[in-house]
Scaffold this motif. Structure first.
Motif, PDB file in Angstrom:
ATOM      1  N   GLU A   1      52.849   3.584  68.106  1.00 18.73           N
ATOM      2  CA  GLU A   1      52.966   4.777  68.937  1.00 18.73           C
ATOM      3  C   GLU A   1      51.635   5.005  69.631  1.00 18.73           C
ATOM      4  OE1 GLU A   1      55.537   7.015  69.111  1.00 18.73           O
ATOM      5  OE2 GLU A   1      56.845   6.416  67.451  1.00 18.73           O
ATOM      6  N   SER A   2      51.720   5.537  70.833  1.00 23.32           N
ATOM      7  CA  SER A   2      50.508   5.829  71.583  1.00 23.32           C
ATOM      8  C   SER A   2      49.686   6.890  70.855  1.00 23.32           C
ATOM      9  CB  SER A   2      50.891   6.329  72.973  1.00 23.32           C
ATOM     10  OG  SER A   2      49.726   6.616  73.679  1.00 23.32           O
ATOM     11  N   VAL A   3      48.382   6.682  70.795  1.00 15.05           N
ATOM     12  CA  VAL A   3      47.525   7.697  70.195  1.00 15.05           C
ATOM     13  C   VAL A   3      46.555   8.216  71.254  1.00 15.05           C
ATOM     14  CG1 VAL A   3      47.668   7.081  67.779  1.00 15.05           C
ATOM     15  CG2 VAL A   3      46.174   5.796  69.256  1.00 15.05           C
TER      16      VAL A   3
ATOM     17  N   PRO B   1      38.938   3.794  65.259  1.00 12.78           N
ATOM     18  CA  PRO B   1      40.093   3.107  64.672  1.00 12.78           C
ATOM     19  C   PRO B   1      41.080   4.150  64.166  1.00 12.78           C
ATOM     20  CG  PRO B   1      38.216   3.008  63.195  1.00 12.78           C
ATOM     21  CD  PRO B   1      37.710   3.588  64.473  1.00 12.78           C
ATOM     22  N   ARG B   2      42.390   3.897  64.419  1.00 11.73           N
ATOM     23  CA  ARG B   2      43.390   4.886  64.035  1.00 11.73           C
ATOM     24  C   ARG B   2      44.266   4.426  62.892  1.00 11.73           C
ATOM     25  NH1 ARG B   2      44.479   9.021  66.795  1.00 11.73           N
ATOM     26  NH2 ARG B   2      42.780   9.858  68.006  1.00 11.73           N
ATOM     27  N   HIS B   3      44.236   3.150  62.614  1.00 12.18           N
ATOM     28  CA  HIS B   3      45.075   2.664  61.526  1.00 12.18           C
ATOM     29  C   HIS B   3      44.199   2.428  60.296  1.00 12.18           C
ATOM     30  CE1 HIS B   3      47.813   0.179  59.175  1.00 12.18           C
ATOM     31  NE2 HIS B   3      48.787   0.623  59.957  1.00 12.18           N
TER      32      HIS B   3
ATOM     33  N   ASP C   1      48.414  10.908  61.078  1.00  8.04           N
ATOM     34  CA  ASP C   1      47.645  11.168  62.286  1.00  8.04           C
ATOM     35  C   ASP C   1      46.206  11.453  61.890  1.00  8.04           C
ATOM     36  OD1 ASP C   1      46.384  12.128  64.526  1.00  8.04           O
ATOM     37  OD2 ASP C   1      48.226  13.050  65.314  1.00  8.04           O
ATOM     38  N   MET C   2      45.344  10.497  62.122  1.00  8.32           N
ATOM     39  CA  MET C   2      43.964  10.621  61.661  1.00  8.32           C
ATOM     40  C   MET C   2      43.208  11.726  62.385  1.00  8.32           C
ATOM     41  SD  MET C   2      42.361   7.574  60.101  1.00  8.32           S
ATOM     42  CE  MET C   2      43.211   6.386  59.131  1.00  8.32           C
ATOM     43  N   GLU C   3      43.536  11.908  63.654  1.00  2.53           N
ATOM     44  CA  GLU C   3      42.776  12.891  64.417  1.00  2.53           C
ATOM     45  C   GLU C   3      43.083  14.309  63.951  1.00  2.53           C
ATOM     46  OE1 GLU C   3      40.888  11.986  68.540  1.00  2.53           O
ATOM     47  OE2 GLU C   3      43.005  12.529  68.748  1.00  2.53           O
TER      48      GLU C   3
ATOM     49  N   GLU D   1      54.271  13.988  63.154  1.00  2.01           N
ATOM     50  CA  GLU D   1      55.634  14.488  63.183  1.00  2.01           C
ATOM     51  C   GLU D   1      56.588  13.330  63.431  1.00  2.01           C
ATOM     52  OE1 GLU D   1      55.603  17.813  65.935  1.00  2.01           O
ATOM     53  OE2 GLU D   1      53.984  18.507  64.616  1.00  2.01           O
ATOM     54  N   VAL D   2      57.609  13.302  62.590  1.00  2.00           N
ATOM     55  CA  VAL D   2      58.534  12.186  62.684  1.00  2.00           C
ATOM     56  C   VAL D   2      59.679  12.544  63.594  1.00  2.00           C
ATOM     57  CG1 VAL D   2      60.066  10.689  61.394  1.00  2.00           C
ATOM     58  CG2 VAL D   2      57.918  11.476  60.371  1.00  2.00           C
ATOM     59  N   ARG D   3      59.767  11.803  64.678  1.00  2.00           N
ATOM     60  CA  ARG D   3      60.885  12.019  65.599  1.00  2.00           C
ATOM     61  C   ARG D   3      62.109  11.268  65.093  1.00  2.00           C
ATOM     62  NH1 ARG D   3      58.541   9.684  70.544  1.00  2.00           N
ATOM     63  NH2 ARG D   3      56.607   9.457  69.381  1.00  2.00           N
ATOM     64  N   ARG D   4      63.238  11.850  65.345  1.00  2.00           N
ATOM     65  CA  ARG D   4      64.469  11.191  64.886  1.00  2.00           C
ATOM     66  C   ARG D   4      65.058  10.368  66.000  1.00  2.00           C
ATOM     67  NH1 ARG D   4      65.111  11.285  59.321  1.00  2.00           N
ATOM     68  NH2 ARG D   4      63.312  12.566  58.865  1.00  2.00           N
TER      69      ARG D   4
END
Ligand SMILES: Nc1ncnc2c1ncn2[C@@H]1O[C@H](COP(=O)(O)OP(=O)(O)OP(=O)(O)O)[C@@H](O)[C@H]1O
Ligand code: SF4
Ligand SMILES: [Mg+2]
Lengths: 306, 346
Positions: free
Chosen positions: B321-323, B261-263, B335-337, B343-346
């Motif tokens: 977002e794809s993980v 689980p990533r969230h 980012d759990m991994e 990183e926040v993209r603008r």
């Protein structure tokens, strides 16, 4: 189903016996039925003669036995005023009263069902406001006042309908409207509330989820369920209408039981009052029975009850 | 979210929902029940939808064919592209008649409470036949015969005699089978099952799950299976979508999502102890209350209850977002991994 109907039937019979007993004792509650029934200025001799003629001097259990035996054969003594058998006087009046009550019921249902359905399916719309307005008016306007207004407007001013009497269909219209207006209000409110409630049922959502059309859902799924609620109150209201017709029949000089009640009470015609009371009570018991049968016809949960 | 990455199937999605917003106008204010939900459903697959009570699972799915009460409900925006052999249309653009042609025909529904979902005054046979007569050419005795076959198909013993029975003469499990028969009657492309086993006892639950799985495989029907029970979802779904506060917070293939689980919300839901790092707080039971839905989420809706929350979470709402793994998406700034803020993209 059979057991259900049988139990309702037994209930009705027991209820009816209860009514007979009650009527017997109510007249004798004051101690001396002869004095109660005779005019206030009657002489003691007259009262005594009356007492003997009516059999009020016999022991209570003998009176009771005679009364019950008479009741079972439809014999409630002779009317003091009309000097005829009381029950047959009542029976003569049944068609007129039934005709009026049925016409009033018909009027009430024919107007209230569509109105309630429109109000219930479009809550908040203009139709709904109209529906609620009529529901309120129906329940607040006294029917004798309405009767007078109808006479003033439609009979006296417009001369569309006769002012009184029972003479064909035209003479039935105004008394039926006057008598049916209260139940109309009541039914409209009930149908509206019931449609609103049933529209929220899970099985209606299921019906929509099947892609069924509005019209089909209304007639097949909503209305049948509304009918159950409606049936429960139609019987009761019909019973009330017999009572309410005392005023209406008197105002329109309608030759029914309601008007006869008025006359009988004023003439202290106790045998007649008794016969009317027993008849009316019997009619209400019958209505109850019919209501229970209607339930069973509409609702399979009752039909297949163990 | 990018479409079509998230399935091992090559087909195009049969249903593509994008940026769905649904609100309820109540006396207490506007309830933001569904806030930009997007997801895909592929032909023949089973998608599990999980999330706590009030997270918007039912409203999302019922909105697709406008089965929410309107008013107070209001579908504000979004698209729901439905693409089958015959159709290619946006469900949310249909008029009433067009919608009624899809309901029960191309998309069938099963609801939570089988006790109240069938009309008590109509025989179950008629309730199934109604659907057939609305959408197919079957009529009269032929339709009746088809209904009997359907009843047999969903495992109702003695179907011919049962045709004329009323709902109260059936047990809960049997009624749910009847609901399934209604749902599959017109050979739909999709079935939406809203907690179909919640009201049933455990053994019956298992039977209904098996039946649904068998039918969806046999008939090639895609299933959206809404549930509270992650165990049930694991047993029936290939992919799962986790909802929170009217948003999708994580979606992925069941095995992958359950194992990794990533969230943070999913982590909590699964009751898993995150072993990624020492200083990561434990999160077995999710403490705190569900989010208020009286305002549109402007930050991460899970922020007040999240042990990993940091500054960005309070300022901006994370998108799916794809993980790393294919078809696994998460809406989280952390980012759990890598165990550090993404990183926040603008
Ligand atoms: N008819 C309605 N009127 C007002 N608000 C509603 C209505 N239906 C749903 N909502 C709101 O929408 C939100 C989402 O509800 P929804 O039924 O989708 O939740 P859910 O995830 O299906 O929950 P559950 O697991 O309890 O079924 C709820 O918080 C509720 O406040
Ligand atoms: S975005 Fe921030 S607050 Fe939201 S779940 Fe991720 S870490 Fe927690
Ligand atoms: Mg729900």
């Amino acid at each position: 189903m059979q057991r259900y109907l049988l139990s309702r039937l037994i209930q009705s019979v027991v209820l009816m016996i209860g009514v007979l007993v009650l009527v017997f004792f109510i007249v004798r509650l004051t101690g001396d039925p002869a004095r109660l029934m005779m005019p206030r200025d009657a002489s003691p001799e007259n009262i005594q003669a009356f007492r003997e003629a009516m059999g009020f001097d016999a022991p209570l259990h003998v009176q009771f036995f005679n009364y019950m035996r008479g009741a079972l054969t439809g014999d409630f003594g002779r009317s003091l005023h009309y000097r005829a058998p009381a029950m047959s006087l009542v029976v003569e009046r049944i068609p007129a009263t039934l005709e009026l009550a049925l016409a009033a019921l018909f009027f009430a249902l024919v107007v209230s069902i569509p109105l309630g359905i429109i109000g219930g399916t479009r809550p908040g719309s203009i139709w709904d406001t109209l529906c609620r307005g009529i529901g309120l008016i129906g329940q607040t306007v006294p029917n004798f006042w309405l009767a007078l207004m109808l006479i003033v407007f439609f009979s006296v001013e417009l001369r569309w309908f006769p002012t009184f009497g029972r003479d064909g269909l035209r003479s039935l219209v105004l008394p039926a409207i006057a008598l049916g207006f209260f139940p109309l209000g009541k039914f409209t409110r009930l149908v509206r509330a019931s449609v609103l409630e049933i529209r929220n049922e899970d099985y209606i959502r299921t019906a929509y989820s099947k892609g069924l059309l509005e019209q089909h859902i209304l007639t097949r799924h909503i209305f049948r369920n509304v009918a159950i609620t409606l049936v429960s109150i139609v019987g009761v209201q019909f019973g009330y209408m017999l009572g309410g017709s005392i005023y209406i029949e008197s105002i329109f000089a309608w030759p029914g039981i309601g008007r006869m009640v008025n006359e009988a009470v004023q003439a202290r015609d106790f045998p007649l009052v008794q016969a009317i009371a027993v008849f009316t009570a019997g009619f209400v018991v019958l209505l109850n029975l019919l209501t229970d049968i209607a339930y069973a016809v509409i609702d399979p949960r009752i039909r297949y009850e163990n | 979210m990018n479409s079509n990455v998230n399935s091992n199937k090559n087909d195009k999605p049969i249903l593509e929902v994008r940026d769905l917003h649904v609100r309820f106008d109540t006396v207490d204010g506007v309830i933001y029940a569904v806030n930009g939900v997007s997801f895909d459903l592929y032909p023949g697959e089973t998608l599990g939808v999980v999330g706590e009570s009030g997270s918007g699972k039912s409203v999302t799915m019922m909105s697709l064919l406008r089965l929410i009460p309107e008013p107070p409900g209001r579908i504000v925006s979004g698209t729901a592209r439905f693409r089958s052999r015959e159709d290619d249309l946006d469900l949310l653009q249909l008029n009433m008649r067009q919608r009624a042609k899809i309901r029960g025909n191309r998309i069938g529904f099963i609801f939570q409470d089988p006790m109240s979902s069938l009309n008590p005054l109509i025989t179950i046979g008629e309730q199934i036949k109604e659907s057939l007569e609305r959408h197919t050419k079957w009529r009269g005795p032929e339709a009746r015969q088809r209904v009997v076959e359907l009843l047999e198909h969903v495992g109702i013993p003695d179907p011919d005699a049962r045709y004329g029975n009323y709902p109260h003469q059936f047990s809960g499990g049997m009624r749910q089978r009847v609901m399934i028969a209604i749902a599959i009657a017109c050979d739909p492309d999709i079935i939406i099952a809203d907690e179909p086993t919640t009201a049933l006892d455990v053994t019956v639950q298992a039977q209904i799950v098996d039946l649904t799985r068998r039918l969806s495989e046999e008939l090639g029907i895609a299933v959206i299976w809404i549930s509270h029970d992650l165990g049930v979802v694991a047993g029936i779904a290939e992919r799962v979508m986790v909802m929170y506060g009217g948003t999708v917070v994580e979606t992925g293939v069941v095995d992958d999502l359950y194992a990794h689980p990533r969230h943070p919300y999913t982590v909590g839901l699964l009751g898993a102890l995150p072993k990624l790092h020492e200083n990561v707080p434990e999160l077995v039971n999710i403490s705190g209350t569900p989010p208020s839905l009286f305002a549109a989420p402007s930050r991460c809706p899970f922020e007040p209850r999240c042990p990993w929350a940091f500054k960005t979470c309070r300022e901006r709402r994370p998108a799916l977002e794809s993980v790393q793994r294919d078809g696994h998406f998460s809406a989280c700034w952390y980012d759990m991994e890598k165990d550090k803020p993404r990183e926040v993209r603008r």
